[in-house]
Structure formats: structure tokens, C-alpha cells
Design a protein around this motif. Sequence first.
Motif, PDB file in Angstrom:
ATOM      1  N   ALA A 260       3.557  -4.276 -20.606  1.00  0.00           N
ATOM      2  CA  ALA A 260       4.643  -4.643 -19.694  1.00  0.00           C
ATOM      3  C   ALA A 260       4.962  -3.470 -18.766  1.00  0.00           C
ATOM      4  O   ALA A 260       4.618  -2.315 -19.056  1.00  0.00           O
ATOM      5  N   GLY A 261       5.650  -3.764 -17.675  1.00  0.00           N
ATOM      6  CA  GLY A 261       5.952  -2.737 -16.688  1.00  0.00           C
ATOM      7  C   GLY A 261       6.764  -1.576 -17.230  1.00  0.00           C
ATOM      8  O   GLY A 261       6.576  -0.434 -16.790  1.00  0.00           O
ATOM      9  N   PHE A 262       7.648  -1.829 -18.207  1.00  0.00           N
ATOM     10  CA  PHE A 262       8.465  -0.724 -18.700  1.00  0.00           C
ATOM     11  C   PHE A 262       7.666   0.220 -19.614  1.00  0.00           C
ATOM     12  O   PHE A 262       8.171   1.254 -20.038  1.00  0.00           O
ATOM     13  N   ARG A 263       6.408  -0.140 -19.852  1.00  0.00           N
ATOM     14  CA  ARG A 263       5.534   0.741 -20.626  1.00  0.00           C
ATOM     15  C   ARG A 263       4.605   1.572 -19.739  1.00  0.00           C
ATOM     16  O   ARG A 263       3.868   2.416 -20.239  1.00  0.00           O
ATOM     17  N   THR A 264       4.604   1.316 -18.436  1.00  0.00           N
ATOM     18  CA  THR A 264       3.655   1.978 -17.551  1.00  0.00           C
ATOM     19  C   THR A 264       4.368   2.897 -16.562  1.00  0.00           C
ATOM     20  O   THR A 264       5.540   2.693 -16.226  1.00  0.00           O
ATOM     21  N   ALA A 265       3.660   3.905 -16.094  1.00  0.00           N
ATOM     22  CA  ALA A 265       4.228   4.861 -15.150  1.00  0.00           C
ATOM     23  C   ALA A 265       4.543   4.214 -13.813  1.00  0.00           C
ATOM     24  O   ALA A 265       5.505   4.582 -13.135  1.00  0.00           O
ATOM     25  N   SER A 266       3.751   3.208 -13.415  1.00  0.00           N
ATOM     26  CA  SER A 266       3.940   2.562 -12.121  1.00  0.00           C
ATOM     27  C   SER A 266       4.921   1.398 -12.186  1.00  0.00           C
ATOM     28  O   SER A 266       5.261   0.827 -11.151  1.00  0.00           O
ATOM     29  N   GLU A 267       5.349   1.035 -13.379  1.00  0.00           N
ATOM     30  CA  GLU A 267       6.211  -0.124 -13.638  1.00  0.00           C
ATOM     31  C   GLU A 267       5.519  -1.441 -13.319  1.00  0.00           C
ATOM     32  O   GLU A 267       6.166  -2.476 -13.167  1.00  0.00           O
ATOM     33  N   ALA A 268       4.194  -1.404 -13.240  1.00  0.00           N
ATOM     34  CA  ALA A 268       3.400  -2.625 -13.063  1.00  0.00           C
ATOM     35  C   ALA A 268       2.704  -2.946 -14.382  1.00  0.00           C
ATOM     36  O   ALA A 268       2.382  -2.050 -15.168  1.00  0.00           O
ATOM     37  N   THR A 269       2.480  -4.210 -14.639  1.00  0.00           N
ATOM     38  CA  THR A 269       1.765  -4.593 -15.850  1.00  0.00           C
ATOM     39  C   THR A 269       0.320  -4.105 -15.784  1.00  0.00           C
ATOM     40  O   THR A 269      -0.257  -3.965 -14.698  1.00  0.00           O
ATOM     41  N   GLU A 270      -0.257  -3.861 -16.957  1.00  0.00           N
ATOM     42  CA  GLU A 270      -1.643  -3.422 -17.048  1.00  0.00           C
ATOM     43  C   GLU A 270      -2.382  -4.245 -18.096  1.00  0.00           C
ATOM     44  O   GLU A 270      -1.784  -4.718 -19.077  1.00  0.00           O
ATOM     45  N   LEU A 271      -3.677  -4.412 -17.887  1.00  0.00           N
ATOM     46  CA  LEU A 271      -4.522  -5.199 -18.776  1.00  0.00           C
ATOM     47  C   LEU A 271      -5.801  -4.428 -19.055  1.00  0.00           C
ATOM     48  O   LEU A 271      -6.384  -3.826 -18.146  1.00  0.00           O
ATOM     49  N   TYR A 272      -6.224  -4.435 -20.322  1.00  0.00           N
ATOM     50  CA  TYR A 272      -7.476  -3.782 -20.718  1.00  0.00           C
ATOM     51  C   TYR A 272      -8.419  -4.834 -21.275  1.00  0.00           C
ATOM     52  O   TYR A 272      -8.080  -5.558 -22.216  1.00  0.00           O
ATOM     53  N   ILE A 273      -9.604  -4.917 -20.679  1.00  0.00           N
ATOM     54  CA  ILE A 273     -10.615  -5.926 -21.005  1.00  0.00           C
ATOM     55  C   ILE A 273     -11.803  -5.215 -21.644  1.00  0.00           C
ATOM     56  O   ILE A 273     -12.472  -4.413 -20.990  1.00  0.00           O
ATOM     57  N   ASN A 274     -12.072  -5.492 -22.909  1.00  0.00           N
ATOM     58  CA  ASN A 274     -13.112  -4.752 -23.626  1.00  0.00           C
ATOM     59  C   ASN A 274     -13.868  -5.652 -24.602  1.00  0.00           C
ATOM     60  O   ASN A 274     -13.644  -5.614 -25.814  1.00  0.00           O
ATOM     61  N   PRO A 275     -14.781  -6.490 -24.094  1.00  0.00           N
ATOM     62  CA  PRO A 275     -15.594  -7.305 -25.006  1.00  0.00           C
ATOM     63  C   PRO A 275     -16.686  -6.478 -25.680  1.00  0.00           C
ATOM     64  O   PRO A 275     -17.228  -5.548 -25.103  1.00  0.00           O
ATOM     65  N   HIS A 276     -16.977  -6.842 -26.906  1.00  0.00           N
ATOM     66  CA  HIS A 276     -18.098  -6.256 -27.654  1.00  0.00           C
ATOM     67  C   HIS A 276     -19.151  -7.345 -27.827  1.00  0.00           C
ATOM     68  O   HIS A 276     -18.948  -8.298 -28.582  1.00  0.00           O
ATOM     69  N   VAL A 277     -20.253  -7.206 -27.138  1.00  0.00           N
ATOM     70  CA  VAL A 277     -21.308  -8.221 -27.168  1.00  0.00           C
ATOM     71  C   VAL A 277     -22.659  -7.516 -27.135  1.00  0.00           C
ATOM     72  O   VAL A 277     -22.724  -6.309 -26.894  1.00  0.00           O
ATOM     73  N   PRO A 278     -23.758  -8.241 -27.359  1.00  0.00           N
ATOM     74  CA  PRO A 278     -25.076  -7.628 -27.138  1.00  0.00           C
ATOM     75  C   PRO A 278     -25.155  -7.062 -25.727  1.00  0.00           C
ATOM     76  O   PRO A 278     -24.649  -7.649 -24.772  1.00  0.00           O
ATOM     77  N   PHE A 279     -25.766  -5.903 -25.608  1.00  0.00           N
ATOM     78  CA  PHE A 279     -25.849  -5.247 -24.310  1.00  0.00           C
ATOM     79  C   PHE A 279     -26.431  -6.182 -23.245  1.00  0.00           C
ATOM     80  O   PHE A 279     -27.311  -6.991 -23.528  1.00  0.00           O
ATOM     81  N   TYR A 280     -25.920  -6.047 -22.027  1.00  0.00           N
ATOM     82  CA  TYR A 280     -26.418  -6.754 -20.841  1.00  0.00           C
ATOM     83  C   TYR A 280     -26.229  -8.262 -20.955  1.00  0.00           C
ATOM     84  O   TYR A 280     -26.976  -9.036 -20.351  1.00  0.00           O
ATOM     85  N   PHE A 281     -25.201  -8.682 -21.672  1.00  0.00           N
ATOM     86  CA  PHE A 281     -24.957 -10.112 -21.884  1.00  0.00           C
ATOM     87  C   PHE A 281     -24.282 -10.763 -20.683  1.00  0.00           C
ATOM     88  O   PHE A 281     -24.341 -11.971 -20.527  1.00  0.00           O
ATOM     89  N   ARG A 282     -23.650  -9.964 -19.832  1.00  0.00           N
ATOM     90  CA  ARG A 282     -22.967 -10.521 -18.660  1.00  0.00           C
ATOM     91  C   ARG A 282     -23.187  -9.631 -17.450  1.00  0.00           C
ATOM     92  O   ARG A 282     -23.563  -8.466 -17.577  1.00  0.00           O
ATOM     93  N   MET A 283     -22.916 -10.188 -16.276  1.00  0.00           N
ATOM     94  CA  MET A 283     -23.059  -9.470 -15.012  1.00  0.00           C
ATOM     95  C   MET A 283     -21.694  -9.262 -14.385  1.00  0.00           C
ATOM     96  O   MET A 283     -20.851 -10.157 -14.385  1.00  0.00           O
ATOM     97  N   GLU A 284     -21.458  -8.077 -13.839  1.00  0.00           N
ATOM     98  CA  GLU A 284     -20.225  -7.793 -13.117  1.00  0.00           C
ATOM     99  C   GLU A 284     -20.351  -8.303 -11.688  1.00  0.00           C
ATOM    100  O   GLU A 284     -21.379  -8.096 -11.030  1.00  0.00           O
ATOM    101  N   CYS A 285     -19.312  -8.966 -11.188  1.00  0.00           N
ATOM    102  CA  CYS A 285     -19.398  -9.537  -9.847  1.00  0.00           C
ATOM    103  C   CYS A 285     -18.001  -9.875  -9.332  1.00  0.00           C
ATOM    104  O   CYS A 285     -17.025  -9.870 -10.074  1.00  0.00           O
ATOM    105  N   GLN A 286     -17.942 -10.180  -8.054  1.00  0.00           N
ATOM    106  CA  GLN A 286     -16.765 -10.764  -7.431  1.00  0.00           C
ATOM    107  C   GLN A 286     -17.212 -12.034  -6.728  1.00  0.00           C
ATOM    108  O   GLN A 286     -18.265 -12.067  -6.075  1.00  0.00           O
ATOM    109  N   VAL A 287     -16.414 -13.091  -6.858  1.00  0.00           N
ATOM    110  CA  VAL A 287     -16.755 -14.363  -6.229  1.00  0.00           C
ATOM    111  C   VAL A 287     -15.506 -14.892  -5.530  1.00  0.00           C
ATOM    112  O   VAL A 287     -14.441 -15.015  -6.144  1.00  0.00           O
TER     113      VAL A 287
END
Length: 783
Positions: A260-287
Motif C-alpha cells: 500500500a502507499g503508506f508503506r512506500t517512499a513515493s506513497e504509490a502502491t507497488e507490486l512484485y511479480i516473481n514466478p518460478h517456472v522452468p527457464f525460458y517458459f515465457r517471453m517479455e513483451c508489450q502489446v
Amino acid sequence: MDKLSMREGGRRMGYRRCLLFTLFSGLVLPMIVSAQGLSAEERQRCEKEAQQVTIVRDNWGIPHIYGKTDADAVFGLLYAECQEDFSRVEKNYLEMLGRQAEAYGENYLYTDVMMRLIYDSVQAMADYEKSPAWMHRLLDAFADGVNYYLYKHPEVKPLLLKRFEPWYALMFTDGSVSATSTGGVRLDEIRNFYSQSPALGMGHPRRAHEVSAVEQMVLMDRGIAPPSKGGDGVNDDGGGGPQDWPKDEDEQGSNGFALAGFRTASEATELYINPHVPFYFRMECQVASEEGLNAYGAVTWGQFFVYQGFNAHCGWMHTSSFADVADVYAEKVKQDGTGWVYEYEGQTRPVTAKPFTIYYKKNDELQVLQLTGYYTHHGPVMAGRDGRWLSLREYNRSLDALEEAWLITKANTLEQYRTAMNIRANTTNNTVYADDGGNIAYWHGNFMPRRDSSYDWTQPVDGSIAATEWKGVHELDELVHVYNPATGWIENCNSTPYSVSGNSSPERKKYPAYMAPDGENFRALNAMQLLSGANDFTLDSLTAKGYDHYLTAFDVMLPPLFDAYASAADSVRKVLQEPIAILQKWDRRSAIRSVATTLAVEWGTRMVQYAPLPKSPEEASHQVDNIRMEMASSTPEQKLTELRAAISDLRQRYGSWKVEWGEICRYQRLTGKIVETYDDRKPSLAVGLVSSAFGELPSFVSRVMPNTRKRYGVSGNSFIAAVEFGKKLKARTIVTGGEGSDPASAHFTDQAAMYLSGRFKDVLFYPEDVMQHVEKKYHPGEE
């Protein structure tokens, strides 16, 4: 009727013919359609679509796909995926179509049988027929993107799928690594049942099964790790329990954090995304498109939605869930004059029999296996156990699931995200969420059948009575969930939701047991300590905590070892004095230069044999309890014997037991193929990470490979993102090795050193930033 409607109508008519053909010809259809190419009309259509798509590769090789419409963006995304690694795209669909044995050999035979029992291509075609117009356009664009790539690249030789059909995407509607729910039925049980007559297969005892090296890869790809020797997880890959149930969740594990924002220095919410899968299982992209799509993140090969990621306003992280979404029914069967029947409410019903054909490669020749699948009203019969057939009720594939997966990528607010989630068709995932409206949220599962909670749904239930039937689906807010917890943080590491937000976590007593049977693991204990004990988070501090090397499991495992040493005979103490001293001085953090890490991992891996066998996958998820039982059930002498054995083994393998972890644990990428090769003689990078089975938040599962002495990473951290939802989105990411799949690419290993040390790259999200870092810009087909 406008031209678009005419085209859709014509295409739907064509697939009605395909559907009718399939109904009368069984599963021969995939063999036929795969041989078809693009017609002149299709080429003209694809060339027009390609001109409406621009792909910009940035200085990391990340594709930013821009289309006029959502369908254009999907077309470009699939084209870009095939550019990067068509072999992985094809492999995923060979799996979902139950055709891996046809391509890779007979060791995949009963994996194919399992998939053909569960996934019905005729139903997928029917879903394509009834899909709403907007989804129909996406499905067509999905197929067009792949087929146009193959047309433009005749040098690429598919193993089997020379033409992709729009309904293929409806066979693969969950982006998870462990996307198929079997209710706890194991692959060896399916083999035992369908490799002999049903009457013989119905009573097979549950026994261990020897699996081949190729089949181990199949199981790992499905998130079910078989038993093997060595390795750095609890029983290496997570095998244990009755064989195919994971203890180490690296193959299907993930970490998701929201602040939540009151936990961050910028007062903005933050999200951490960390899947554990076999290597190279997905591609990074923007669509992105001019119809409101603008999603960035990881896409599973062959899918057209961003599975884990964010847009300008919100982000989502999926962690694998043990929430009970599939059930096994024990059926009372017998034969009468008409064939097989089963009992239900005092009467008998006929077992439905459906013949099907599996093609498989053996000695470079194509073989044919004719089988008959059996079905009750609950679903496919998967196996036999204790004199009864086991049928499976599940919701693995649906049009609804694909619609939900797409719509969440276009949600801009919590309410819009909840509306998409309310479709309730995601069967394998928990969701950690954050947005720029200041909200953080968590849902444990999504699709959740309503059941009589007096039954133990972790075990097969009586299929002969109506009382065990599903009674609808739970509403979204009936699921275990948290909205904006007072603690200001959320963590889920494939662990119980009843500790997801500290004192603000949901109360167990308010929910039925089947809704959240997940246990606690050591990653979650580590995450709770790190998140609850800090404020003023920044993206730097968030990623630092996400890469924390503390091995929480040894807080439980080492004290009993030290006690055993203290009470041992002098002769034993003399032999173990130096290694015990090293472990006693150790800060319990893995590191490249650490001998203690090597000793602890090698000893800890050996200790798994003393853990009681769990009765179900759900019970196996109680990692903290299981390790405590492992310590309690082993004697002091056994603990010391295993340490001596680990020391002896290290000395035999490496000439000395004083081996630093980074000397033997390595990262290497040589070929970019699905099955990578490893070579001690060729360059590799030292790694300070270990498997998250021991409580480390980042994960690096390594193994000694054929013809190697060193251990090489195969799974764990993959695509990772840290996102801040301020007035302007700010994000950083890293991927395993690099974006490129071709060893000749400059992006094959350009992120490897950063990946291992937790140094992330800045995300180029806004067009003006992307255009300042252009490596290549093109329309599909013009690269």
C-alpha cells in the motif's frame, strides 16, 4: 452485412464443416489440417493485417507490439512469439492437443492419453463457433499471426503443426506452468489403467514408478516433479509423497507481493511479480492497441494474453494455488449385457465409451495406439484404485477462461478487474493485485465449486451418491480474499492465505476447508518477516528483498543437527568438527563463496528420505510442518550419518568437501533449445542462489547433468517485475539470461549477470521512451 461480418460469417461456416468432419472422423482432423497452407485469400488478409501492426524491438530485444485494433495486436504478438521461438509455441500446442508422442517419441504416450481424456477438441471448436464477435476476431488473429509467420519463413520446419487453427487457443486457456488439474491422479496411474484392460487396471495398488529422463521433463513441464537423485530442492525437483506430488514448489511456485502507499517512499502502491517456472517458459513483451489495450509483462509461448504483468493503471501476479478446483469420484462399476455400467443413487448408468487414436514415434517410425476412453457423468475415467474407477470432474478449459484472461489485461480500476475476475473461470491461480487508485488486493483462487464440506475433498469421494455433486460455483467475494489490508502488505508464495497479510489476514474458520487447503512454506515465512518489518519501500528495496538469500528452512533444520552433534560420541565429533563449525558460523544466506551453502544444501537434500509420505498434494504443500516432522522422525544418529554421507559424496565428486557453492552451481545457456545441453568445458557463470525449497525467495533449481560434474540451473526465477503505480507508471524487469532464443542473438545472455545478482532493467513502457531505444522497427513479414 458489412465486410467484417461477411468474413466472420464465412470463417464460422468453414469451421462448422470442420466440426462436422471431426464428429464423424474422431481425432483424425489434426493430421489433416496440419498439412494445409494459406490460401490466396488468407495471404491477402494477413498482409493487410500485418500493415496495421508495428513491432518495435528495444535495446534489450523486447518487442513492443502496436496495433490499430486488439486483433491487430494479437496478430503481431503471435508473429513476434514465433520469431523468437516457434519451437516452444508449437510444443505447447502439441501438449494441449495430446500429440507430443507423435513428435517426440513414445515416452510422451500416456501424457498424450491424459490430455486427450481431459481436453476435448470438439468442444473447443464448438466454443469457437459460439464465441462473441470480439473474441472471434482475436481467435482468428491468433491463428493468422502464426500462419503468416510460417508463410514468411519457409525455412522454419514445424514438427507437426504446419497450420494453426483459431480454436487451438481454446485448448490452452491457462498460462500457468501447471495448467491441468487432475485431482491428484498421477500419470503412472493413468498408464496402469489404460495400458491394460479396465477390469485389470481398476484395482492396481498405489506404487512407485520408474520414469525415464524424457518423462521427467514432461512431468516438470506440467509442474509435477518426479523423484530423482541429488539436486538442491527437497528431494531435488519436488518429488516425494506418493511419487508425483511436489514438495519443492519451484516448478509451479511463485512469489507475489503488494504494498500500500503508506508503506512506500513515493506513497504509490507497488507490486512484485516473481514466478518460478522452468527457464525460458515465457517471453517479455508489450502489446498495445488503439482500442484500449496496453499490457506489459510475460506471455506464455503461444498465448495471446499477458499472463503476469501490468498496464498503466493496475498489475496482477498469479501464484499457483492448491485451492481445490477438481475432484476425483470413486465409481462402482460392473459389466452387464450392454457393457460397462456404474451405480448412481441405487440405479445403474451406462459408462460412455469413446474410441480415440494416439500416434507415437518409435525408432523413427510412426506407430498407432487405438484406445477407448471411458466417461461417467462426472467426467473422464482416469485410473483405478482400490477396486473402483476414478473419474475426474474439472474445468480445465473453457471459453470463459480465455475471456477472463484477456479482460483482466484491459482493466484499469479495481472494479473493472473484479468484473473480469467475476467470470470465475481461472482454475489454477491465486492473484496478487495493485493499482494506481491506491488499492491492493488478493484472491485465493477464482473458480471454486460449492460442495458439501462434510466430505474430505482431498481424497476421492463416493461417486454413487448425489450428495457429493458440485452445487454451483462460489461467488467472487465468497472466496478467501483481502482488500486493502490494514497492515499495508500482501504476500503469497504458494502458501496459505491465512497469513497473507499478517494480522489482517482472512480467518480460517470463516471458510470451508476445500477452499484453501494450502500449507505454509518457508518462502512465505521469509516474505512476511521482510515485508512487515520495513517501510518507505522503493523499487530498489523491493527488488532487494525479493532477492533476499536467507534460507529460512535451516532455522528449523540446523538446530536439531547441532544438538545431535553435541551429544555424539567423541569419534563422531572429531570427524565432523570442522564442517559443523562452518555451519554454526554460517549466517544462513546462500552465496557464491560459501562452503556452508554447499554443505547445508547437500545435507538437507539427503534428509528428505525421513519425511513422512503425505496423503495428498494438499498435505504435501504443508512444507513447514513436513520439515519439522522430518527432523522429529529422524534420529540424532541419522542426522549425523547423512552429514557424513554428504561430505563423502562431495569429496568423491569434487576431490574435497570444502567446495564453494558458486564453484559447482552454474548458469549456462548454449543452444536455446527446449532441451538445453550443458558442458563443464564451456563458459558458465557462478551462481549464489539455491532452490526456494529452503525458504529463499528467489529460486535457482540446479542439477548435475549427464556428463557433467557441475550443477546447472533449469528452473526458478524467470520473468520478474517490480512496478510502482504513481502518477506515471514506473517499472523494472529482468528475465532469465536474455530475451533472445537464438545463440547468435545479442540478447541471448545479455541479462544473465543482472539476473543472477538481482539488478533489473528499466521498463520502456511509454511510446516516447520506447522510441528513444529502438533497435529495430518493422511490420510483420518485413523484418
